[in-house]
Design a protein around this motif. Structure first.
Motif, PDB file in Angstrom:
ATOM      1  N   GLU A 190       2.455  17.074 -24.730  1.00  0.00           N
ATOM      2  CA  GLU A 190       1.247  16.262 -24.817  1.00  0.00           C
ATOM      3  C   GLU A 190       0.119  16.864 -23.975  1.00  0.00           C
ATOM      4  N   ILE A 191       0.469  17.424 -22.828  1.00  0.00           N
ATOM      5  CA  ILE A 191      -0.539  18.071 -21.987  1.00  0.00           C
ATOM      6  C   ILE A 191      -1.106  19.289 -22.702  1.00  0.00           C
ATOM      7  N   THR A 192      -0.230  20.083 -23.319  1.00  0.00           N
ATOM      8  CA  THR A 192      -0.693  21.246 -24.079  1.00  0.00           C
ATOM      9  C   THR A 192      -1.608  20.811 -25.217  1.00  0.00           C
ATOM     10  N   ALA A 193      -1.219  19.745 -25.923  1.00  0.00           N
ATOM     11  CA  ALA A 193      -2.036  19.241 -27.029  1.00  0.00           C
ATOM     12  C   ALA A 193      -3.403  18.790 -26.539  1.00  0.00           C
ATOM     13  N   ALA A 194      -3.453  18.113 -25.396  1.00  0.00           N
ATOM     14  CA  ALA A 194      -4.732  17.640 -24.860  1.00  0.00           C
ATOM     15  C   ALA A 194      -5.644  18.809 -24.505  1.00  0.00           C
ATOM     16  N   ARG A 195      -5.079  19.873 -23.957  1.00  0.00           N
ATOM     17  CA  ARG A 195      -5.882  21.048 -23.612  1.00  0.00           C
ATOM     18  C   ARG A 195      -6.443  21.709 -24.868  1.00  0.00           C
ATOM     19  N   ALA A 196      -5.588  21.899 -25.881  1.00  0.00           N
ATOM     20  CA  ALA A 196      -6.048  22.507 -27.130  1.00  0.00           C
ATOM     21  C   ALA A 196      -7.084  21.619 -27.816  1.00  0.00           C
ATOM     22  N   TYR A 197      -6.893  20.313 -27.744  1.00  0.00           N
ATOM     23  CA  TYR A 197      -7.830  19.349 -28.331  1.00  0.00           C
ATOM     24  C   TYR A 197      -9.229  19.533 -27.749  1.00  0.00           C
ATOM     25  N   LYS A 198      -9.326  19.642 -26.437  1.00  0.00           N
ATOM     26  CA  LYS A 198     -10.631  19.808 -25.797  1.00  0.00           C
ATOM     27  C   LYS A 198     -11.302  21.105 -26.238  1.00  0.00           C
ATOM     28  N   LEU A 199     -10.536  22.177 -26.317  1.00  0.00           N
ATOM     29  CA  LEU A 199     -11.096  23.473 -26.709  1.00  0.00           C
ATOM     30  C   LEU A 199     -11.569  23.462 -28.159  1.00  0.00           C
ATOM     31  N   ILE A 200     -10.750  22.914 -29.052  1.00  0.00           N
ATOM     32  CA  ILE A 200     -11.079  22.943 -30.476  1.00  0.00           C
ATOM     33  C   ILE A 200     -12.224  21.991 -30.799  1.00  0.00           C
ATOM     34  N   LEU A 201     -12.214  20.794 -30.216  1.00  0.00           N
ATOM     35  CA  LEU A 201     -13.270  19.832 -30.529  1.00  0.00           C
ATOM     36  C   LEU A 201     -14.624  20.324 -30.019  1.00  0.00           C
ATOM     37  N   LYS A 202     -14.639  20.955 -28.857  1.00  0.00           N
ATOM     38  CA  LYS A 202     -15.884  21.555 -28.365  1.00  0.00           C
ATOM     39  C   LYS A 202     -16.376  22.625 -29.332  1.00  0.00           C
ATOM     40  N   SER A 203     -15.468  23.478 -29.790  1.00  0.00           N
ATOM     41  CA  SER A 203     -15.838  24.545 -30.718  1.00  0.00           C
ATOM     42  C   SER A 203     -16.388  23.982 -32.020  1.00  0.00           C
ATOM     43  N   ILE A 204     -15.729  22.967 -32.566  1.00  0.00           N
ATOM     44  CA  ILE A 204     -16.198  22.374 -33.820  1.00  0.00           C
ATOM     45  C   ILE A 204     -17.626  21.875 -33.673  1.00  0.00           C
ATOM     46  N   ALA A 205     -17.908  21.190 -32.572  1.00  0.00           N
ATOM     47  CA  ALA A 205     -19.254  20.646 -32.361  1.00  0.00           C
ATOM     48  C   ALA A 205     -20.306  21.746 -32.385  1.00  0.00           C
ATOM     49  N   TYR A 206     -20.057  22.836 -31.679  1.00  0.00           N
ATOM     50  CA  TYR A 206     -21.048  23.908 -31.619  1.00  0.00           C
ATOM     51  C   TYR A 206     -21.107  24.724 -32.903  1.00  0.00           C
ATOM     52  N   ARG A 207     -19.990  24.872 -33.610  1.00  0.00           N
ATOM     53  CA  ARG A 207     -20.005  25.630 -34.859  1.00  0.00           C
ATOM     54  C   ARG A 207     -20.787  24.895 -35.951  1.00  0.00           C
ATOM     55  N   THR A 208     -20.930  23.580 -35.835  1.00  0.00           N
ATOM     56  CA  THR A 208     -21.728  22.841 -36.817  1.00  0.00           C
ATOM     57  C   THR A 208     -23.219  23.079 -36.639  1.00  0.00           C
TER      58      THR A 208
ATOM     59  N   ALA B  39     -22.147  18.994 -21.302  1.00  0.00           N
ATOM     60  CA  ALA B  39     -21.417  18.154 -20.357  1.00  0.00           C
ATOM     61  C   ALA B  39     -20.298  17.419 -21.087  1.00  0.00           C
ATOM     62  N   CYS B  40     -19.499  16.675 -20.324  1.00  0.00           N
ATOM     63  CA  CYS B  40     -18.346  15.943 -20.862  1.00  0.00           C
ATOM     64  C   CYS B  40     -17.413  16.935 -21.564  1.00  0.00           C
ATOM     65  N   ILE B  41     -16.999  16.670 -22.787  1.00  0.00           N
ATOM     66  CA  ILE B  41     -16.067  17.579 -23.453  1.00  0.00           C
ATOM     67  C   ILE B  41     -16.719  18.921 -23.780  1.00  0.00           C
ATOM     68  N   LEU B  42     -18.045  18.980 -23.798  1.00  0.00           N
ATOM     69  CA  LEU B  42     -18.748  20.223 -24.109  1.00  0.00           C
ATOM     70  C   LEU B  42     -18.921  21.129 -22.890  1.00  0.00           C
TER      71      LEU B  42
END
Length: 260
Positions: free
Chosen positions: A164-182, A189-192
């Motif tokens: 679950e810790i690994t998933a949370a770390r990957a989640y933060k990295l991927i969701l930040k990337s998705i936001a900027y790739r759009t 700040a925050c997740i970004l």
């Protein structure tokens, strides 16, 4: 400032890279785009995948686009090395783009999960957790995420919620990337926020700041209200390890890496 620096670095990488990353000329687009799909590709050398299910559950809860997982037989050989133990991330991304160019429904956001440590030659950093390429002007929107340093647990110190810790770390990295790739130009700040260590990655929020969230909801990227996961689908829980434990694990892993 950190995001602006990253944006300039990626512009430099795209301009100086051969292959798929350099062939395409950016197109003028007036506004941010929303992904048609999110696809997580599990590279064939990645054997520890217990974190993938909770990661997918967490992404599905917040994203409007469907999230799927595919296995990918993508050889990553010595020709991609940046150091004796690290792959050059831009070369990996270029191979990934070419391999999956004809797959998916545009705009498809694709993420390659690999077990190998990454480095970007243009960065004066020891390693990279992840890298991503593309924006609202390109046909490709891809990222490469390394589990080499974000995976929780090793042979000498484990916990029952490491996946679950690994998933949370990957989640933060991927969701930040998705936001900027759009094409979103966020607060940084925050997740970004950009973490410069594993401890910073664990400390940073898994939520968007209000202004960023509102903009991404309006763009059709995020759901207005998070949905509950399907029955039997495990959520990423806000678990974390004490910083001293994270540091001790990281130090031992770094030492072990010097012996190989």
């Amino acid at each position: 400032m950190k995001y602006r620096l990253h944006h300039l670095i990626f512009s430099f990488l795209l301009a100086g890279t051969s292959g798929a990353l350099a062939e395409e000329q950016p197109r003028e687009v007036a506004r941010s785009i929303a992904p048609a799909e999110i696809v997580l590709y599990i590279q064939s050398d990645l054997k520890r995948t217990d974190f993938v299910q909770p990661l997918v559950c967490a992404l599905r809860r917040v994203l409007t686009a469907p999230v799927s997982v595919q296995a990918l037989d993508l050889p990553l050989g010595s020709e991609l090395l940046a150091t004796p133990t690290q792959l050059e991330a831009t070369k990996v991304a270029d191979r990934f783009i070419q391999r999956t160019a004809n797959e998916g429904n545009a705009p498809s956001f694709k993420y390659l999960l690999v077990p190998f440590d990454l480095k970007v030659d243009a960065w004066n950093w020891r390693y990279a957790f992840s890298v991503s390429f593309g924006d609202e002007t390109t046909s490709y929107h891809v990222g490469v995420v390394s589990t080499a340093r974000i995976v929780a647990g090793n042979w000498w110190l484990q916990s029952p919620w490491d996946h679950e810790i690994t998933a949370a770390r990957a989640y933060k990295l991927i969701l930040k990337s998705i936001a900027y790739r759009t094409g979103h130009r966020g607060t940084g700040a925050c997740i970004l926020a950009t973490p410069l260590s594993l401890e910073e990655l664990d400390r940073k929020s898994s939520e968007f700041c209000p202004d960023d969230r509102a903009a991404l909801v309006a763009a059709g990227v995020l759901k207005e209200k998070e949905q509950q996961s399907d029955p039997g689908c495990m959520n990423v829980k806000p678990r974390s390890l004490p910083a001293l434990v994270v540091t001790a694990r990281r130090a031992l892993d770094d030492w072990w890496g010097t012996l190989r």
